[in-house]
Design an enzyme around this catalytic site. Sequence first.
Site, PDB file in Angstrom:
ATOM      1  N   ARG A 108       0.846  -1.195   0.000  1.00 46.73           N
ATOM      2  CA  ARG A 108       0.000   0.000   0.000  1.00 46.73           C
ATOM      3  C   ARG A 108       0.880   1.242   0.000  1.00 46.73           C
ATOM      4  NH1 ARG A 108      -3.013   3.012   4.828  1.00 46.73           N
ATOM      5  NH2 ARG A 108      -3.962   4.593   3.504  1.00 46.73           N
ATOM      6  N   HIS A 153      -3.203  10.948   0.667  1.00 47.25           N
ATOM      7  CA  HIS A 153      -2.675  10.702   2.012  1.00 47.25           C
ATOM      8  C   HIS A 153      -2.031  11.993   2.513  1.00 47.25           C
ATOM      9  CE1 HIS A 153      -1.252   7.303   4.853  1.00 47.25           C
ATOM     10  NE2 HIS A 153      -0.933   8.450   5.431  1.00 47.25           N
ATOM     11  N   GLU A 201      -7.662   8.443   6.376  1.00 46.54           N
ATOM     12  CA  GLU A 201      -7.908   9.051   7.692  1.00 46.54           C
ATOM     13  C   GLU A 201      -8.514  10.455   7.654  1.00 46.54           C
ATOM     14  OE1 GLU A 201      -4.468   8.785  10.220  1.00 46.54           O
ATOM     15  OE2 GLU A 201      -4.513   6.605  10.258  1.00 46.54           O
ATOM     16  N   ASN A 341      -7.731   1.945   9.778  1.00 45.88           N
ATOM     17  CA  ASN A 341      -6.450   2.157  10.441  1.00 45.88           C
ATOM     18  C   ASN A 341      -6.713   2.171  11.935  1.00 45.88           C
ATOM     19  OD1 ASN A 341      -5.493   2.538   7.882  1.00 45.88           O
ATOM     20  ND2 ASN A 341      -4.838   4.659   8.183  1.00 45.88           N
ATOM     21  N   TYR A 343      -4.874   1.786  15.941  1.00 49.03           N
ATOM     22  CA  TYR A 343      -3.631   1.742  16.702  1.00 49.03           C
ATOM     23  C   TYR A 343      -3.823   1.537  18.194  1.00 49.03           C
ATOM     24  CZ  TYR A 343      -1.046   3.328  12.590  1.00 49.03           C
ATOM     25  OH  TYR A 343      -0.480   3.408  11.348  1.00 49.03           O
ATOM     26  N   GLU A 410      -3.954  -0.129   8.154  1.00 49.36           N
ATOM     27  CA  GLU A 410      -2.795   0.238   8.975  1.00 49.36           C
ATOM     28  C   GLU A 410      -2.964  -0.318  10.379  1.00 49.36           C
ATOM     29  OE1 GLU A 410      -1.692   4.409   9.318  1.00 49.36           O
ATOM     30  OE2 GLU A 410      -1.988   4.703   7.170  1.00 49.36           O
TER      31      GLU A 410
END
Length: 516
Positions: A108, A153, A201, A341, A343, A410
């Site tokens: 990606r 991005h 995002e 994504n 985290y 991600e």
Amino acid sequence: MLLLRRAPTVILVLYSCILLCESKTVNEVRHHGRKFPDGFLFGAATASYQIEGGWDADGKTENIWDHMTHNEPCSTDDCLNGDVADNSYNLYKRDVEMARELGLDFYRFSISWARILPTSFPDKINEAGVQYYNNLIDELLKYNIEPVVTIYHWDLPQKLQEMGGWTNSFITDWFADYSRVLFEQFGDRVKYSVYWITINEPREVCYQGYGTNTKAPRLNITGMAEYMCAKNLLVAHAKVYHIYDQEFRATQGGTIGITLSAQWYEPENENHAEAAETLLQFEWGEYAHPIFSKTGDFPPVMKEKVAAKSAAQGFPRSRLPEFTAEEIEMVRGSSDFFGLNHYTTYLVYSNESLEYDAPSYYDDIEAKLYHPNHWSGGASVWLKNIPWGFYKLLTKIREDYDNPPVYITENGFSTRGGLDDDDRIIYYRGYLNEMLNAIEEGSDIRMYTAWSLMDNFEWMRGYTERFGLYEVDYESPERTRTPRKSAFVYKEIVRTRALDFNYEPDTTVMTIDEGH
Ligand SMILES: *[C@@H]1O[C@H](CO)[C@@H](O)[C@H](O)[C@H]1NC(C)=O
Ligand SMILES: *[C@@H]1O[C@H](CO)[C@@H](O)[C@H](O)[C@H]1NC(C)=O
């Protein structure tokens, strides 16, 4: 955003539960690798501004990150920028070689708008820029590595920013024109279906870039600009989805969707369940609800809260812009998959006391979030290692949005550098294990992407935080890339299609396995 406060027994109870849950799951899989489903895909990700360098090479013009770092060098922690970064503009063959070493199914990466369209518009297409991405895509396809392409991005052309960027509703046309150029230039590779991600995002683009000063363009106009950005961004995304769907899908056969950043928000205790849900609806429901819910539009709780606050504050209309009925329909369902994504996790408590200047985004929410002191994590203050939050998040996405196909685009962990990155390995194994738990319960998760293939420019943190499976030596002109221990562990996961907590890699030499 670290709001440290009391540590009531509630948290201790929660904590011991976490320990128990974790050790139980780990024991179950300790003696036999836990298998991933057939057809599950593994990859790694990067983004243009973070790796490419060549900031003004061969006709590329300035984007908002060039502009910010050149005009205010110490806006980043180490006063460094992405002028050279990992020099992937010249070293992309080494990047693909690393993807082969890891045995990845896909890579990606993102495309730089200002490299393809130096005027920001399609009146002039920069052949050198097109050639760079053609070379990269062809190099990937040569080794059967699927390109997963992010259209946007974060590196908006500076000229568009000067016209308001994502707060100008004309951006829906600007973004559509740019995207069409990419479909025409890159979407036609025979036999292969490129996966397209329109925008990476939205929350970070809008909240951090427009609502605060923690990402370029640092507008810092909270309670206002991030909402305008959100609406335009969603319409721009949907426009591009429909262009692909109607003009390109039949001949190109790819899939297209959006990637949202979504963290898990755990109520401090049951009295704060509503506050946690409200916060979640603002933080990522803002983008997920319009696209993935049955009804579309911004989440009802968000509309109600911002409208009520706006009225009380003397505004003639809600600070949250409204979608027209036509726009609601256009945005609803405009993604082939839920790009995710993820985290970390936060604890949430409700607090209506006016600690923030109003109007502001968090004043609208009336809840606060924090990490308890005892949660351990990475080099980034916001990144705590809480695997069970990933499981809860995946479960919520399955339940709230009728089990959409989920692409993990991600997931990863930061250190300050060094090759022996056991903390990163613990993080990856814990999160993959919880992802498997969600899959076992029916979540339709189809791919997993490690962030990142290699160290890179970590936005406002410069090069002080490292997310790479490969370490990059920024002192060397060659930007030498060296596999970390985690690279060997990830390679084994990809090779065996299984998660084995006991695997200890031999890190002396990285090779390319047959077939890659
Ligand atoms: C950003 O805005 C807040 C008010 O919302 C203000 O307190 C702060 O000083 C601003 N920061 C900068 C760098 O302008
Ligand atoms: C809300 O936040 C304020 C300021 O941080 C604090 O003094 C107060 O105790 C909090 N109230 C609750 C109910 O937690």
